[in-house]
Design an enzyme around this catalytic site. Sequence first.
Site, short mmCIF file in Angstrom:
data_model
loop_
_atom_site.label_atom_id
_atom_site.label_comp_id
_atom_site.label_asym_id
_atom_site.label_seq_id
_atom_site.Cartn_x
_atom_site.Cartn_y
_atom_site.Cartn_z
N GLU A 34 0.86 -1.20 0.00
CA GLU A 34 0.00 0.00 0.00
C GLU A 34 0.89 1.24 0.00
OE1 GLU A 34 -3.38 0.90 -0.33
OE2 GLU A 34 -2.36 2.84 -0.32
N HIS A 115 5.19 2.35 -3.10
CA HIS A 115 4.56 2.28 -4.42
C HIS A 115 5.05 1.04 -5.16
CE1 HIS A 115 2.85 3.86 -8.17
NE2 HIS A 115 3.89 3.27 -8.72
N ALA A 116 4.11 0.22 -5.60
CA ALA A 116 4.46 -1.01 -6.32
C ALA A 116 4.44 -0.79 -7.82
CB ALA A 116 3.47 -2.11 -5.95
N GLY A 267 -15.49 13.01 -12.58
CA GLY A 267 -15.22 11.60 -12.86
C GLY A 267 -13.94 11.13 -12.21
N HIS A 441 -46.14 -2.73 8.20
CA HIS A 441 -46.66 -1.36 8.20
C HIS A 441 -46.19 -0.64 9.48
CE1 HIS A 441 -49.29 2.04 7.71
NE2 HIS A 441 -49.64 1.91 8.99
C1 LIG Z 1 -16.31 10.94 -2.61
C2 LIG Z 1 -16.61 9.49 -2.86
C3 LIG Z 1 -17.69 8.90 -2.24
C4 LIG Z 1 -17.96 7.56 -2.47
N1 LIG Z 1 -19.04 7.00 -1.85
C5 LIG Z 1 -19.33 5.70 -2.06
C6 LIG Z 1 -20.42 5.08 -1.41
O1 LIG Z 1 -21.14 5.71 -0.63
N2 LIG Z 1 -20.67 3.77 -1.64
C7 LIG Z 1 -19.88 3.04 -2.48
O2 LIG Z 1 -20.14 1.84 -2.67
N3 LIG Z 1 -18.83 3.59 -3.13
C8 LIG Z 1 -18.54 4.90 -2.92
N4 LIG Z 1 -17.46 5.46 -3.55
C9 LIG Z 1 -16.64 4.62 -4.43
C10 LIG Z 1 -15.68 3.73 -3.59
O3 LIG Z 1 -14.91 4.54 -2.74
C11 LIG Z 1 -14.78 2.94 -4.52
O4 LIG Z 1 -15.57 2.25 -5.46
C12 LIG Z 1 -13.96 1.93 -3.74
O5 LIG Z 1 -13.13 2.56 -2.80
C13 LIG Z 1 -13.11 1.11 -4.70
O6 LIG Z 1 -12.28 0.27 -3.98
P1 LIG Z 1 -10.94 -0.29 -4.61
O7 LIG Z 1 -10.46 -1.30 -3.65
O8 LIG Z 1 -11.16 -0.72 -6.00
O9 LIG Z 1 -9.94 0.95 -4.70
P2 LIG Z 1 -9.46 2.02 -3.64
O10 LIG Z 1 -10.35 2.08 -2.47
O11 LIG Z 1 -9.22 3.27 -4.41
O12 LIG Z 1 -8.06 1.44 -3.11
C14 LIG Z 1 -6.94 1.31 -3.93
C15 LIG Z 1 -5.70 1.38 -3.06
O13 LIG Z 1 -4.55 1.07 -3.86
C16 LIG Z 1 -3.47 1.90 -3.50
N5 LIG Z 1 -2.55 1.94 -4.64
C17 LIG Z 1 -2.79 2.43 -5.89
N6 LIG Z 1 -1.74 2.24 -6.68
C18 LIG Z 1 -0.79 1.62 -5.94
C19 LIG Z 1 0.52 1.17 -6.21
N7 LIG Z 1 1.06 1.28 -7.41
N8 LIG Z 1 1.22 0.61 -5.19
C20 LIG Z 1 0.67 0.46 -3.96
N9 LIG Z 1 -0.58 0.86 -3.65
C21 LIG Z 1 -1.30 1.43 -4.64
C22 LIG Z 1 -4.14 3.22 -3.19
O14 LIG Z 1 -3.32 4.03 -2.37
C23 LIG Z 1 -5.41 2.76 -2.48
O15 LIG Z 1 -5.23 2.67 -1.10
C24 LIG Z 1 -17.14 6.80 -3.33
C25 LIG Z 1 -16.03 7.38 -3.94
C26 LIG Z 1 -15.75 8.71 -3.70
C27 LIG Z 1 -14.55 9.31 -4.35
N1 LIG Z 2 -22.99 6.93 -3.36
C1 LIG Z 2 -22.05 6.30 -4.04
O1 LIG Z 2 -22.02 5.09 -4.14
C2 LIG Z 2 -20.97 7.11 -4.67
C3 LIG Z 2 -20.75 8.40 -4.27
C4 LIG Z 2 -19.76 9.13 -4.91
C5 LIG Z 2 -19.01 8.53 -5.90
N2 LIG Z 2 -19.22 7.26 -6.24
C6 LIG Z 2 -18.45 6.66 -7.35
O2 LIG Z 2 -17.50 7.56 -7.88
C7 LIG Z 2 -17.62 7.59 -9.30
C8 LIG Z 2 -17.25 8.95 -9.82
O3 LIG Z 2 -18.23 9.91 -9.48
P1 LIG Z 2 -18.26 11.35 -10.17
O4 LIG Z 2 -19.51 11.99 -9.75
O5 LIG Z 2 -16.98 12.09 -9.98
O6 LIG Z 2 -18.17 11.02 -11.70
P2 LIG Z 2 -19.20 10.61 -12.85
O7 LIG Z 2 -18.35 10.04 -13.91
O8 LIG Z 2 -20.34 9.82 -12.33
O9 LIG Z 2 -19.81 11.99 -13.31
C9 LIG Z 2 -19.06 13.08 -13.76
C10 LIG Z 2 -20.02 14.21 -14.12
O10 LIG Z 2 -19.25 15.34 -14.48
C11 LIG Z 2 -19.77 15.88 -15.69
N3 LIG Z 2 -18.66 16.55 -16.36
C12 LIG Z 2 -17.61 15.98 -17.02
N4 LIG Z 2 -16.78 16.94 -17.46
C13 LIG Z 2 -17.30 18.13 -17.07
C14 LIG Z 2 -16.89 19.48 -17.22
N5 LIG Z 2 -15.77 19.80 -17.86
N6 LIG Z 2 -17.66 20.43 -16.68
C15 LIG Z 2 -18.81 20.11 -16.01
N7 LIG Z 2 -19.24 18.87 -15.86
C16 LIG Z 2 -18.50 17.89 -16.38
C17 LIG Z 2 -20.32 14.69 -16.44
O11 LIG Z 2 -21.27 15.06 -17.42
C18 LIG Z 2 -20.94 13.87 -15.29
O12 LIG Z 2 -22.24 14.30 -14.98
C19 LIG Z 2 -19.05 7.21 -9.60
O13 LIG Z 2 -19.13 6.51 -10.83
C20 LIG Z 2 -19.44 6.36 -8.45
O14 LIG Z 2 -19.34 5.01 -8.78
C21 LIG Z 2 -20.19 6.54 -5.65
#
Ligand SMILES: Cc1cc2nc3c(=O)[nH]c(=O)nc-3n(C[C@H](O)[C@H](O)[C@H](O)COP(=O)(O)OP(=O)(O)OC[C@H]3O[C@@H](n4cnc5c(N)ncnc54)[C@H](O)[C@@H]3O)c2cc1C
Ligand SMILES: NC(=O)c1ccc[n+]([C@@H]2O[C@H](COP(=O)([O-])OP(=O)(O)OC[C@H]3O[C@@H](n4cnc5c(N)ncnc54)[C@H](O)[C@@H]3O)[C@@H](O)[C@H]2O)c1
Length: 458
Positions: A34, A115-116, A267, A441
Amino acid sequence: MSTSYDAIVVGAGQAGPSMAVRLATAGMSVAIVERHLVGGTCVNVGCTPTKAMVASAYAAHLARRAGELGVTIPGGVAVDMAAVKARKDRIAGNSRRNNETWLESTNRLTLIRGHARFVGPGEIAVGGETLTAPRIFLNVGGRAATPDMPGLSEIDYLTNSTILDLDEVPRRLIVIGGSYIGLEFAQMFRRFGAEVVVVETAPRIIAREDEEVSAAVQKILEEDGVAFRLNASCIGFERRDGEIAAMVDCTAGAPEETGSHVLLAVGRRPNTDDLGLERAGVETDARGYIVVDDELQTNVDGIWALGDCNGRGAFTHTAYNDFEIVAANLLDGDRRRLSDRFPVYALYTDPPLGRVGMTEAQARAAGRRIKVATRPMSRVGRALEKGESKGFMKAVVDADTDAILGAAVLGVGGDEAIHGLLYAMQGGMRADVIRRTTPIHPTVAELFPTLMGDLAEA
Ligand SMILES: Cc1cc2nc3c(=O)[nH]c(=O)nc-3n(C[C@H](O)[C@H](O)[C@H](O)COP(=O)(O)OP(=O)(O)OC[C@H]3O[C@@H](n4cnc5c(N)ncnc54)[C@H](O)[C@@H]3O)c2cc1C
Ligand SMILES: NC(=O)c1ccc[n+]([C@@H]2O[C@H](COP(=O)([O-])OP(=O)(O)OC[C@H]3O[C@@H](n4cnc5c(N)ncnc54)[C@H](O)[C@@H]3O)[C@@H](O)[C@H]2O)c1
């Protein structure tokens, strides 16, 4: 120095730790690498901190509305952003530490910080050390996309990570991107007291959802005081007298928005650009996601990709399910498949949106003959009793087979209630079975039988 293991896991996000512990428990020597924080995005800068903050924002909102429920709060309601942040840090920090303790206390498992990067197919370098293993599991996740937008490098913009460090409420927050991340932060900071405007390039927010879902979520946020600029084009930024100007150039409204802070929520991109994948011959698609088959194997024998980095899911539950699929096939002789998974997720605005399966638009595009039913939350007793009756529920059913194709519950408890339909779909249950079921309910889910009774060809 080179050390060999039975397995290497890269990334301690939502699939990696479970994978590493499972392999070690099965008797293998395992290294998990990690580079930043154990727990990855979800625990540190995603689900956990945002949902902790959503809870604070909800408390502020409910306190302001308390009078409607006959409760008076003398002196009014104030938000202490530093305390909100401290609470969120405690919750996320505890989760991270629990994950660390779990990894560090597992026999045959070594947690390596750094970093891997691949140096060959079964060979990974971390700092000055080389690790080798016949099995490698990639769980590297993703990060906020920061596209090359004019003026972006001239301003201090926030991402989903850095916005979590704020211990003061922004005066005016410009959210670029009206999707899951943008909308959750927009409503939460509005409720903390910031002015908020969401700038979105598409003609509607959360454009993957059905149009009436996008419209209803927008209306709900507007009622909270969030402003929207849709159809935005030529987005660029300028510093302006201590503030930031975002050029919006919309089809209507002023050509720019000014604010004290900008959140970029346009995104995510996979962390695959600095992994040396080419050294191992691992294939990625045009957007950098690692290509996997139905069992999460890459094109290279002995290398799997789990979680966000394979582009087959973007949620914590999909990352964890990837682990379950790999572990089942590799260790349990159980043939689990990616294609067995139904899409399911929630958007944590208030009220939340719970979603499962196809949207109506997707069902139509698939050429299905469909029946659709909708019911406003204003006709759901539990929602009225709680004084939270915004939103609606909707089901899409195959008109020929009575199979449930998808559903949306935008309303109080929608993130929980949707599971009733998820389990029904996974079990192959027909809409008529739900129609004949007696629910509790008063609940939100008690309306599912009524909803199924209201289905009409659409
Ligand atoms: C603001 C936000 C809100 C979200 N809310 C939700 C939610 O409510 N519900 C939900 O289901 N999902 C949510 N998501 C999405 C969710 O966080 C991700 O889908 C999830 O964390 C993915 O898990 P992962 O294990 O694939 O990757 P990550 O959680 O991103 O973990 C990847 C890990 O790999 C490590 N890593 C990367 N490259 C290397 C390398 N080369 N060497 C060593 N370590 C490395 C990183 O440091 C990291 O710790 C949210 C995302 C964001 C950004
Ligand atoms: N509740 C949850 O589970 C949760 C919460 C947050 C995030 N996530 C995950 O994180 C991922 C990323 O979320 P996100 O909202 O960043 O990305 P997204 O890819 O879902 O949406 C990006 C949005 O930005 C808009 N956009 C792109 N370029 C733009 C620009 N130049 N100016 C204005 N708008 C622009 C797009 O039209 C789109 O509506 C999601 O796909 C989701 O899986 C999950």
